[in-house]
Design a protein around this motif. Sequence first.
Motif, PDB file in Angstrom:
ATOM      1  N   VAL A  74      10.538  -2.065 -49.494  1.00  0.00           N
ATOM      2  CA  VAL A  74      11.676  -1.952 -50.405  1.00  0.00           C
ATOM      3  C   VAL A  74      12.131  -0.427 -50.485  1.00  0.00           C
ATOM      4  O   VAL A  74      13.496  -0.461 -50.559  1.00  0.00           O
ATOM      5  CB  VAL A  74      10.831  -2.093 -52.016  1.00  0.00           C
ATOM      6  CG1 VAL A  74      11.759  -1.575 -53.065  1.00  0.00           C
ATOM      7  CG2 VAL A  74      10.564  -3.615 -52.124  1.00  0.00           C
ATOM      8  N   GLN A  75      11.216   0.366 -50.307  1.00  0.00           N
ATOM      9  CA  GLN A  75      11.842   1.713 -50.282  1.00  0.00           C
ATOM     10  C   GLN A  75      12.873   1.804 -48.963  1.00  0.00           C
ATOM     11  O   GLN A  75      13.718   2.675 -48.946  1.00  0.00           O
ATOM     12  CB  GLN A  75      10.867   2.906 -49.812  1.00  0.00           C
ATOM     13  CG  GLN A  75      11.143   4.288 -49.611  1.00  0.00           C
ATOM     14  CD  GLN A  75      11.970   4.817 -50.779  1.00  0.00           C
ATOM     15  OE1 GLN A  75      11.712   4.570 -51.977  1.00  0.00           O
ATOM     16  NE2 GLN A  75      13.059   5.742 -50.425  1.00  0.00           N
ATOM     17  N   ALA A  76      12.417   1.261 -47.898  1.00  0.00           N
ATOM     18  CA  ALA A  76      13.124   1.324 -46.567  1.00  0.00           C
ATOM     19  C   ALA A  76      14.473   0.640 -46.987  1.00  0.00           C
ATOM     20  O   ALA A  76      15.557   1.005 -46.402  1.00  0.00           O
ATOM     21  CB  ALA A  76      12.539   0.626 -45.421  1.00  0.00           C
ATOM     22  N   ALA A  77      14.738  -0.553 -47.439  1.00  0.00           N
ATOM     23  CA  ALA A  77      15.721  -1.156 -47.696  1.00  0.00           C
ATOM     24  C   ALA A  77      16.839  -0.333 -48.441  1.00  0.00           C
ATOM     25  O   ALA A  77      17.914  -0.476 -48.348  1.00  0.00           O
ATOM     26  CB  ALA A  77      15.569  -2.487 -48.353  1.00  0.00           C
ATOM     27  N   ALA A  78      16.192   0.254 -49.746  1.00  0.00           N
ATOM     28  CA  ALA A  78      17.076   1.020 -50.146  1.00  0.00           C
ATOM     29  C   ALA A  78      17.663   2.214 -49.647  1.00  0.00           C
ATOM     30  O   ALA A  78      18.749   2.816 -50.091  1.00  0.00           O
ATOM     31  CB  ALA A  78      16.019   1.693 -51.686  1.00  0.00           C
ATOM     32  N   ALA A  79      16.851   2.773 -48.750  1.00  0.00           N
ATOM     33  CA  ALA A  79      17.634   3.772 -47.721  1.00  0.00           C
ATOM     34  C   ALA A  79      18.382   3.451 -46.619  1.00  0.00           C
ATOM     35  O   ALA A  79      18.666   4.176 -45.821  1.00  0.00           O
ATOM     36  CB  ALA A  79      16.265   4.774 -47.551  1.00  0.00           C
ATOM     37  N   ARG A  80      18.424   2.045 -46.572  1.00  0.00           N
ATOM     38  CA  ARG A  80      19.120   1.300 -45.356  1.00  0.00           C
ATOM     39  C   ARG A  80      18.432   1.747 -44.099  1.00  0.00           C
ATOM     40  O   ARG A  80      19.184   2.001 -43.181  1.00  0.00           O
ATOM     41  CB  ARG A  80      20.588   1.962 -45.492  1.00  0.00           C
ATOM     42  CG  ARG A  80      21.192   1.296 -46.680  1.00  0.00           C
ATOM     43  CD  ARG A  80      22.871   1.456 -46.588  1.00  0.00           C
ATOM     44  NE  ARG A  80      23.589   0.899 -47.835  1.00  0.00           N
ATOM     45  CZ  ARG A  80      24.706   1.240 -47.885  1.00  0.00           C
ATOM     46  NH1 ARG A  80      25.627   1.601 -47.176  1.00  0.00           N
ATOM     47  NH2 ARG A  80      25.311   0.643 -49.029  1.00  0.00           N
ATOM     48  N   ARG A  81      17.100   1.632 -44.100  1.00  0.00           N
ATOM     49  CA  ARG A  81      16.264   1.883 -43.049  1.00  0.00           C
ATOM     50  C   ARG A  81      15.685   0.825 -42.423  1.00  0.00           C
ATOM     51  O   ARG A  81      15.208  -0.061 -43.350  1.00  0.00           O
ATOM     52  CB  ARG A  81      15.547   3.177 -42.969  1.00  0.00           C
ATOM     53  CG  ARG A  81      16.504   4.468 -43.257  1.00  0.00           C
ATOM     54  CD  ARG A  81      15.432   5.630 -43.230  1.00  0.00           C
ATOM     55  NE  ARG A  81      16.115   6.977 -42.826  1.00  0.00           N
ATOM     56  CZ  ARG A  81      16.174   7.391 -41.493  1.00  0.00           C
ATOM     57  NH1 ARG A  81      15.625   6.879 -40.560  1.00  0.00           N
ATOM     58  NH2 ARG A  81      16.983   8.646 -41.447  1.00  0.00           N
TER      59      ARG A  81
END
Length: 270
Positions: free
Chosen positions: A105-112
């Motif tokens: 979820v954090q990765a998706a929010a940071a577009r990573r």
Amino acid sequence: MGRGLSGWRFVGASVRGTSHDRSGTPCQDAHQARTVGEGPDGPVLVLACADGAGTAERGQDGALIACARMLELAAELVEAGHGVRQLDDGMLPFWIDRAAESIAVQAAAARRRPRDYACTLLVAVIDGYGAAYAQVGDGAIVIGDGDGYTPVFWPQSGEYANTTFFVTDPPERRSICSDVRASPPMEAALFTDGVQSLALRFADRAAHAPFFGIFFPALRAQPAGEAHSLRAELDAFLSSDAVNQRTDDDKTLVIATRFPHADAGEPATS
């Protein structure tokens, strides 16, 4: 209270390795050590540590998220009126899946990509009934009962040299060791791979007992709860020249004891 768990003393530290000093990169290790409430078998102690992969740009964030998620899930267990007695060998792997989801979820929010947050993870959940342990990757969990120290699992190695497994690996490739035991240890230590060459004997896959004798006598003399007064000493040891001559990696060590009060010993640096 469950079999003396209220008497646990614990402390942890994460320090940056000299290789990270030279490259100007932050410490990618993280840890947590905390009681999260009172379950049916007494206070529930959670110990966790994680090591962000050196090739992962956000490995430090992944390690922080993974450790924090373990605390959250253990607190939810206690809030539901449960403890270690209600866990089984599949529950902590499920928690690690939840940590992987939080990282995603954090990765998706940071577009990573999640692998930008790759990290190992070790966790112990302990109450008066027993203890549940889980591990993904290298580092180790070592427990003691007064007659010596024993690794719960051995550091995991990947298919190739100097590789291991990570929380962010695809589920079909993620290697998780877990074990639930109906007896709490007297002492426990969790550490990342920057410490394992000091704390383990690889020739016979055993714990190096003198290493643990450096810290536990002083910890036993502390009052119950987090031993804030020992944090600086633990930091100093992990940052010492004697340790840095053995490893240039980040180093995390989390220790806990429920032995009766003993005279304090001074941490050594050699």
